[in-house]
Design a protein around this motif. Structure first.
Motif, PDB file in Angstrom:
ATOM      1  N   GLY A 283      10.400   0.647  11.022  1.00 34.02           N
ATOM      2  CA  GLY A 283       9.947   1.695  10.487  1.00 34.02           C
ATOM      3  C   GLY A 283       9.091   2.524  11.328  1.00 34.02           C
ATOM      4  N   VAL A 284       8.737   2.153  12.401  1.00 28.66           N
ATOM      5  CA  VAL A 284       7.574   2.771  13.236  1.00 28.66           C
ATOM      6  C   VAL A 284       8.071   3.384  14.459  1.00 28.66           C
ATOM      7  N   ASN A 315       9.144   2.876   5.131  1.00 27.60           N
ATOM      8  CA  ASN A 315       8.444   3.587   5.855  1.00 27.60           C
ATOM      9  C   ASN A 315       8.693   4.799   6.808  1.00 27.60           C
ATOM     10  N   CYS A 317       7.307   6.376   9.089  1.00 24.23           N
ATOM     11  CA  CYS A 317       6.859   6.776  10.548  1.00 24.23           C
ATOM     12  C   CYS A 317       7.572   6.986  11.648  1.00 24.23           C
ATOM     13  N   VAL A 347      -1.531   5.500  10.602  1.00 27.51           N
ATOM     14  CA  VAL A 347      -1.149   3.914  10.604  1.00 27.51           C
ATOM     15  C   VAL A 347      -2.119   3.144  11.328  1.00 27.51           C
ATOM     16  N   HIS A 353      -0.277   1.452   5.086  1.00 26.90           N
ATOM     17  CA  HIS A 353       0.949   0.734   5.211  1.00 26.90           C
ATOM     18  C   HIS A 353       1.800   0.446   4.282  1.00 26.90           C
ATOM     19  N   THR A 354       3.110   0.735   4.488  1.00 22.37           N
ATOM     20  CA  THR A 354       4.147   0.350   3.432  1.00 22.37           C
ATOM     21  C   THR A 354       4.403  -1.121   3.646  1.00 22.37           C
ATOM     22  N   ASP A 356       6.690  -3.133   4.474  1.00 19.26           N
ATOM     23  CA  ASP A 356       7.419  -3.698   5.814  1.00 19.26           C
ATOM     24  C   ASP A 356       6.279  -4.088   6.750  1.00 19.26           C
ATOM     25  N   SER A 363       5.898   5.406   0.384  1.00 21.44           N
ATOM     26  CA  SER A 363       6.367   6.335   1.535  1.00 21.44           C
ATOM     27  C   SER A 363       5.517   7.459   1.054  1.00 21.44           C
ATOM     28  N   VAL A 366       2.091   7.509   2.436  1.00 22.90           N
ATOM     29  CA  VAL A 366       1.937   7.748   3.830  1.00 22.90           C
ATOM     30  C   VAL A 366       2.019   9.179   4.397  1.00 22.90           C
TER      31      VAL A 366
END
Ligand code: NAI
Length: 379
Positions: A283-284, A315, A317, A347, A353-354, A356, A363, A366
């Protein structure tokens, strides 16, 4: 960056003995000229193809639109839906035509059914048709994400149009199946030039070529030889090579020895997933598919995240970072930086943070935090 890697080679691969299939493949991949075709830009605004894909793709794209709106990015999206359940490729060719028209796109992942050998992967077909010969993924540790290793900073340059992804498989006699791995000197050379040029332009120190030339002596052997030849033009960059098996172990035990890596198609996706796993999961990190004329941006590990659909848990991101890469590509540096900084602060500073990443944020939490940073920076 120079356009050396887009130049056709003087001598195409000497393949007097190669099969027609390989020849066809090679012709399809002959590099296009580096003609600087202007991207669609009406009234000062860019038009970009948006391909939401499957799983969490559509949800992630709605966040990208929201973030662009708040950042004031002068971009309009032409949304093209791809349906993996149909047998014809009309949707795919619509999408490809749209990227050709607009010059670039952003995409989620498109599901590929494993039980349908007659249907080719739409993701792979798109990369081939648009000649997106390199997949570049910058895997950098995020200080706000707690992981086993810290301070990893590796750029993966994956061959994106041939090799093990040739999708040329057949049953020669009953019970005996073959898969062709096709490597051309031409595509390898432009990949290596791209990697070395990028390394030079970005102040990197070392380029590692990853192979299995002890077993695949002809295919991976050539891959390795071409890199060695290209490296001679970049004496300031250290160049070494490593067998893929050992490379995976080294990545887990001592990832800091790697800087820029060049890999074939299959090794590239495995290693990318491995490194992304080390630094925070799917997710990053974002990834860029680059060719001489077109570029398509997407999350680095290309999962569909289908188990997370409609749960407000994925996530966002990786897709937001991909959207910042897209703005960089359009030379909208201010907007790219605005979004990247907002994601980075969310982040690493606020640590929203989600699941994961071990957090409890949704979501939307974020995205809202990213929007707050954008609003604060543009007040
Ligand atoms: P997946 O979609 O099942 O994802 C793997 C794991 O990562 C899941 O637990 C998922 O929930 C999680 N995940 C993914 N994105 C996330 C996010 N943004 N935030 C939090 N968690 C996230 O991945 P899988 O099984 O590898 O691929 C699914 C489909 O994608 C398959 O149909 C496959 O064919 C296709 N695929 C295509 C690729 C290509 O380039 N052609 C590459 C990889 C997969």
């Amino acid at each position: 960056m120079t356009a050396n890697f887009f130049k056709p080679l003087a001598g195409l691969a000497r393949n007097t003995s190669c099969t027609n299939l390989a020849l066809t493949y090679q012709v399809r991949n002959v590099s296009l000229t580096a003609a600087n075709i202007p991207m669609a830009r009406y009234g000062g605004r860019h038009t970009v193809t948006m391909m939401p894909g499957d799983g969490i793709g559509p949800e992630m794209m709605s966040y990208v639109k929201e973030v662009y709106k708040h950042a004031g990015a002068p971009v309009d999206f032409e949304t093209v839906t791809l349906d993996p359940s149909t047998d014809n490729y009309d949707d795919l060719y619509n999408a490809i035509a749209s990227v050709k028209r607009n010059g670039c796109g952003i995409k989620g992942n498109i599901e590929t059914k494993m039980n349908r050998p007659d249907i080719k992967s739409r993701n792979v077909e798109m990369r081939n048709e648009l000649d997106l010969f390199v997949n570049r993924i910058h895997c950098k540790s995020q200080p706000g994400i707690k992981t086993r290793h810290e301070d990893i900073d590796i750029v993966v340059m994956r061959q994106n149009t041939e090799g093990e992804y040739a999708m040329l498989e057949h049953e020669s006699v009953g019970g005996v199946v073959e898969s062709l791995k096709i490597i051309t000197e031409q595509s390898t050379e432009r990949l290596c030039r791209y990697a070395f040029e990028w390394a030079r332009a970005n102040g990197r120190k070392k380029v590692t070529l990853v192979h299995k030339a002890n077993i695949m002596k002809v295919t991976d052997g050539m891959f390795m030889q071409v890199a060695k030849r290209v490296s001679a033009d970049y004496p300031e960059l250290e160049h070494n090579n490593m067998i893929i098996d050992n490379c995976c172990m080294q990545l887990v035990s001592n990832p800091w020895q790697f800087d820029v890596m060049i890999l074939t198609n299959l090794y590239g996706t495995i290693v990318t997933n491995l490194i992304c796993g080390l630094i925070g999961g799917p997710g990053v990190i974002s990834g860029a598919n680059i060719g001489p004329r077109y570029a398509v941006f997407e999350p680095g590990t290309r999962n569909t995240g289908s188990s997370l659909v409609g749960m407000n848990k994925a996530n966002p991101c990786a897709m937001l970072n991909a959207s910042a890469d897209l703005l960089d590509h359009l030379k909208l540096d201010y907007h790219a930086q605005l979004i990247r900084t907002a994601v980075d602060k969310t982040v690493n500073l606020d640590k929203i943070h989600t699941e994961d990443l071990g957090g409890q944020a949704t979501s939307i939490d974020v995205v809202q935090n990213v929007l707050n940073h954008i609003k604060a920076a543009t007040k």
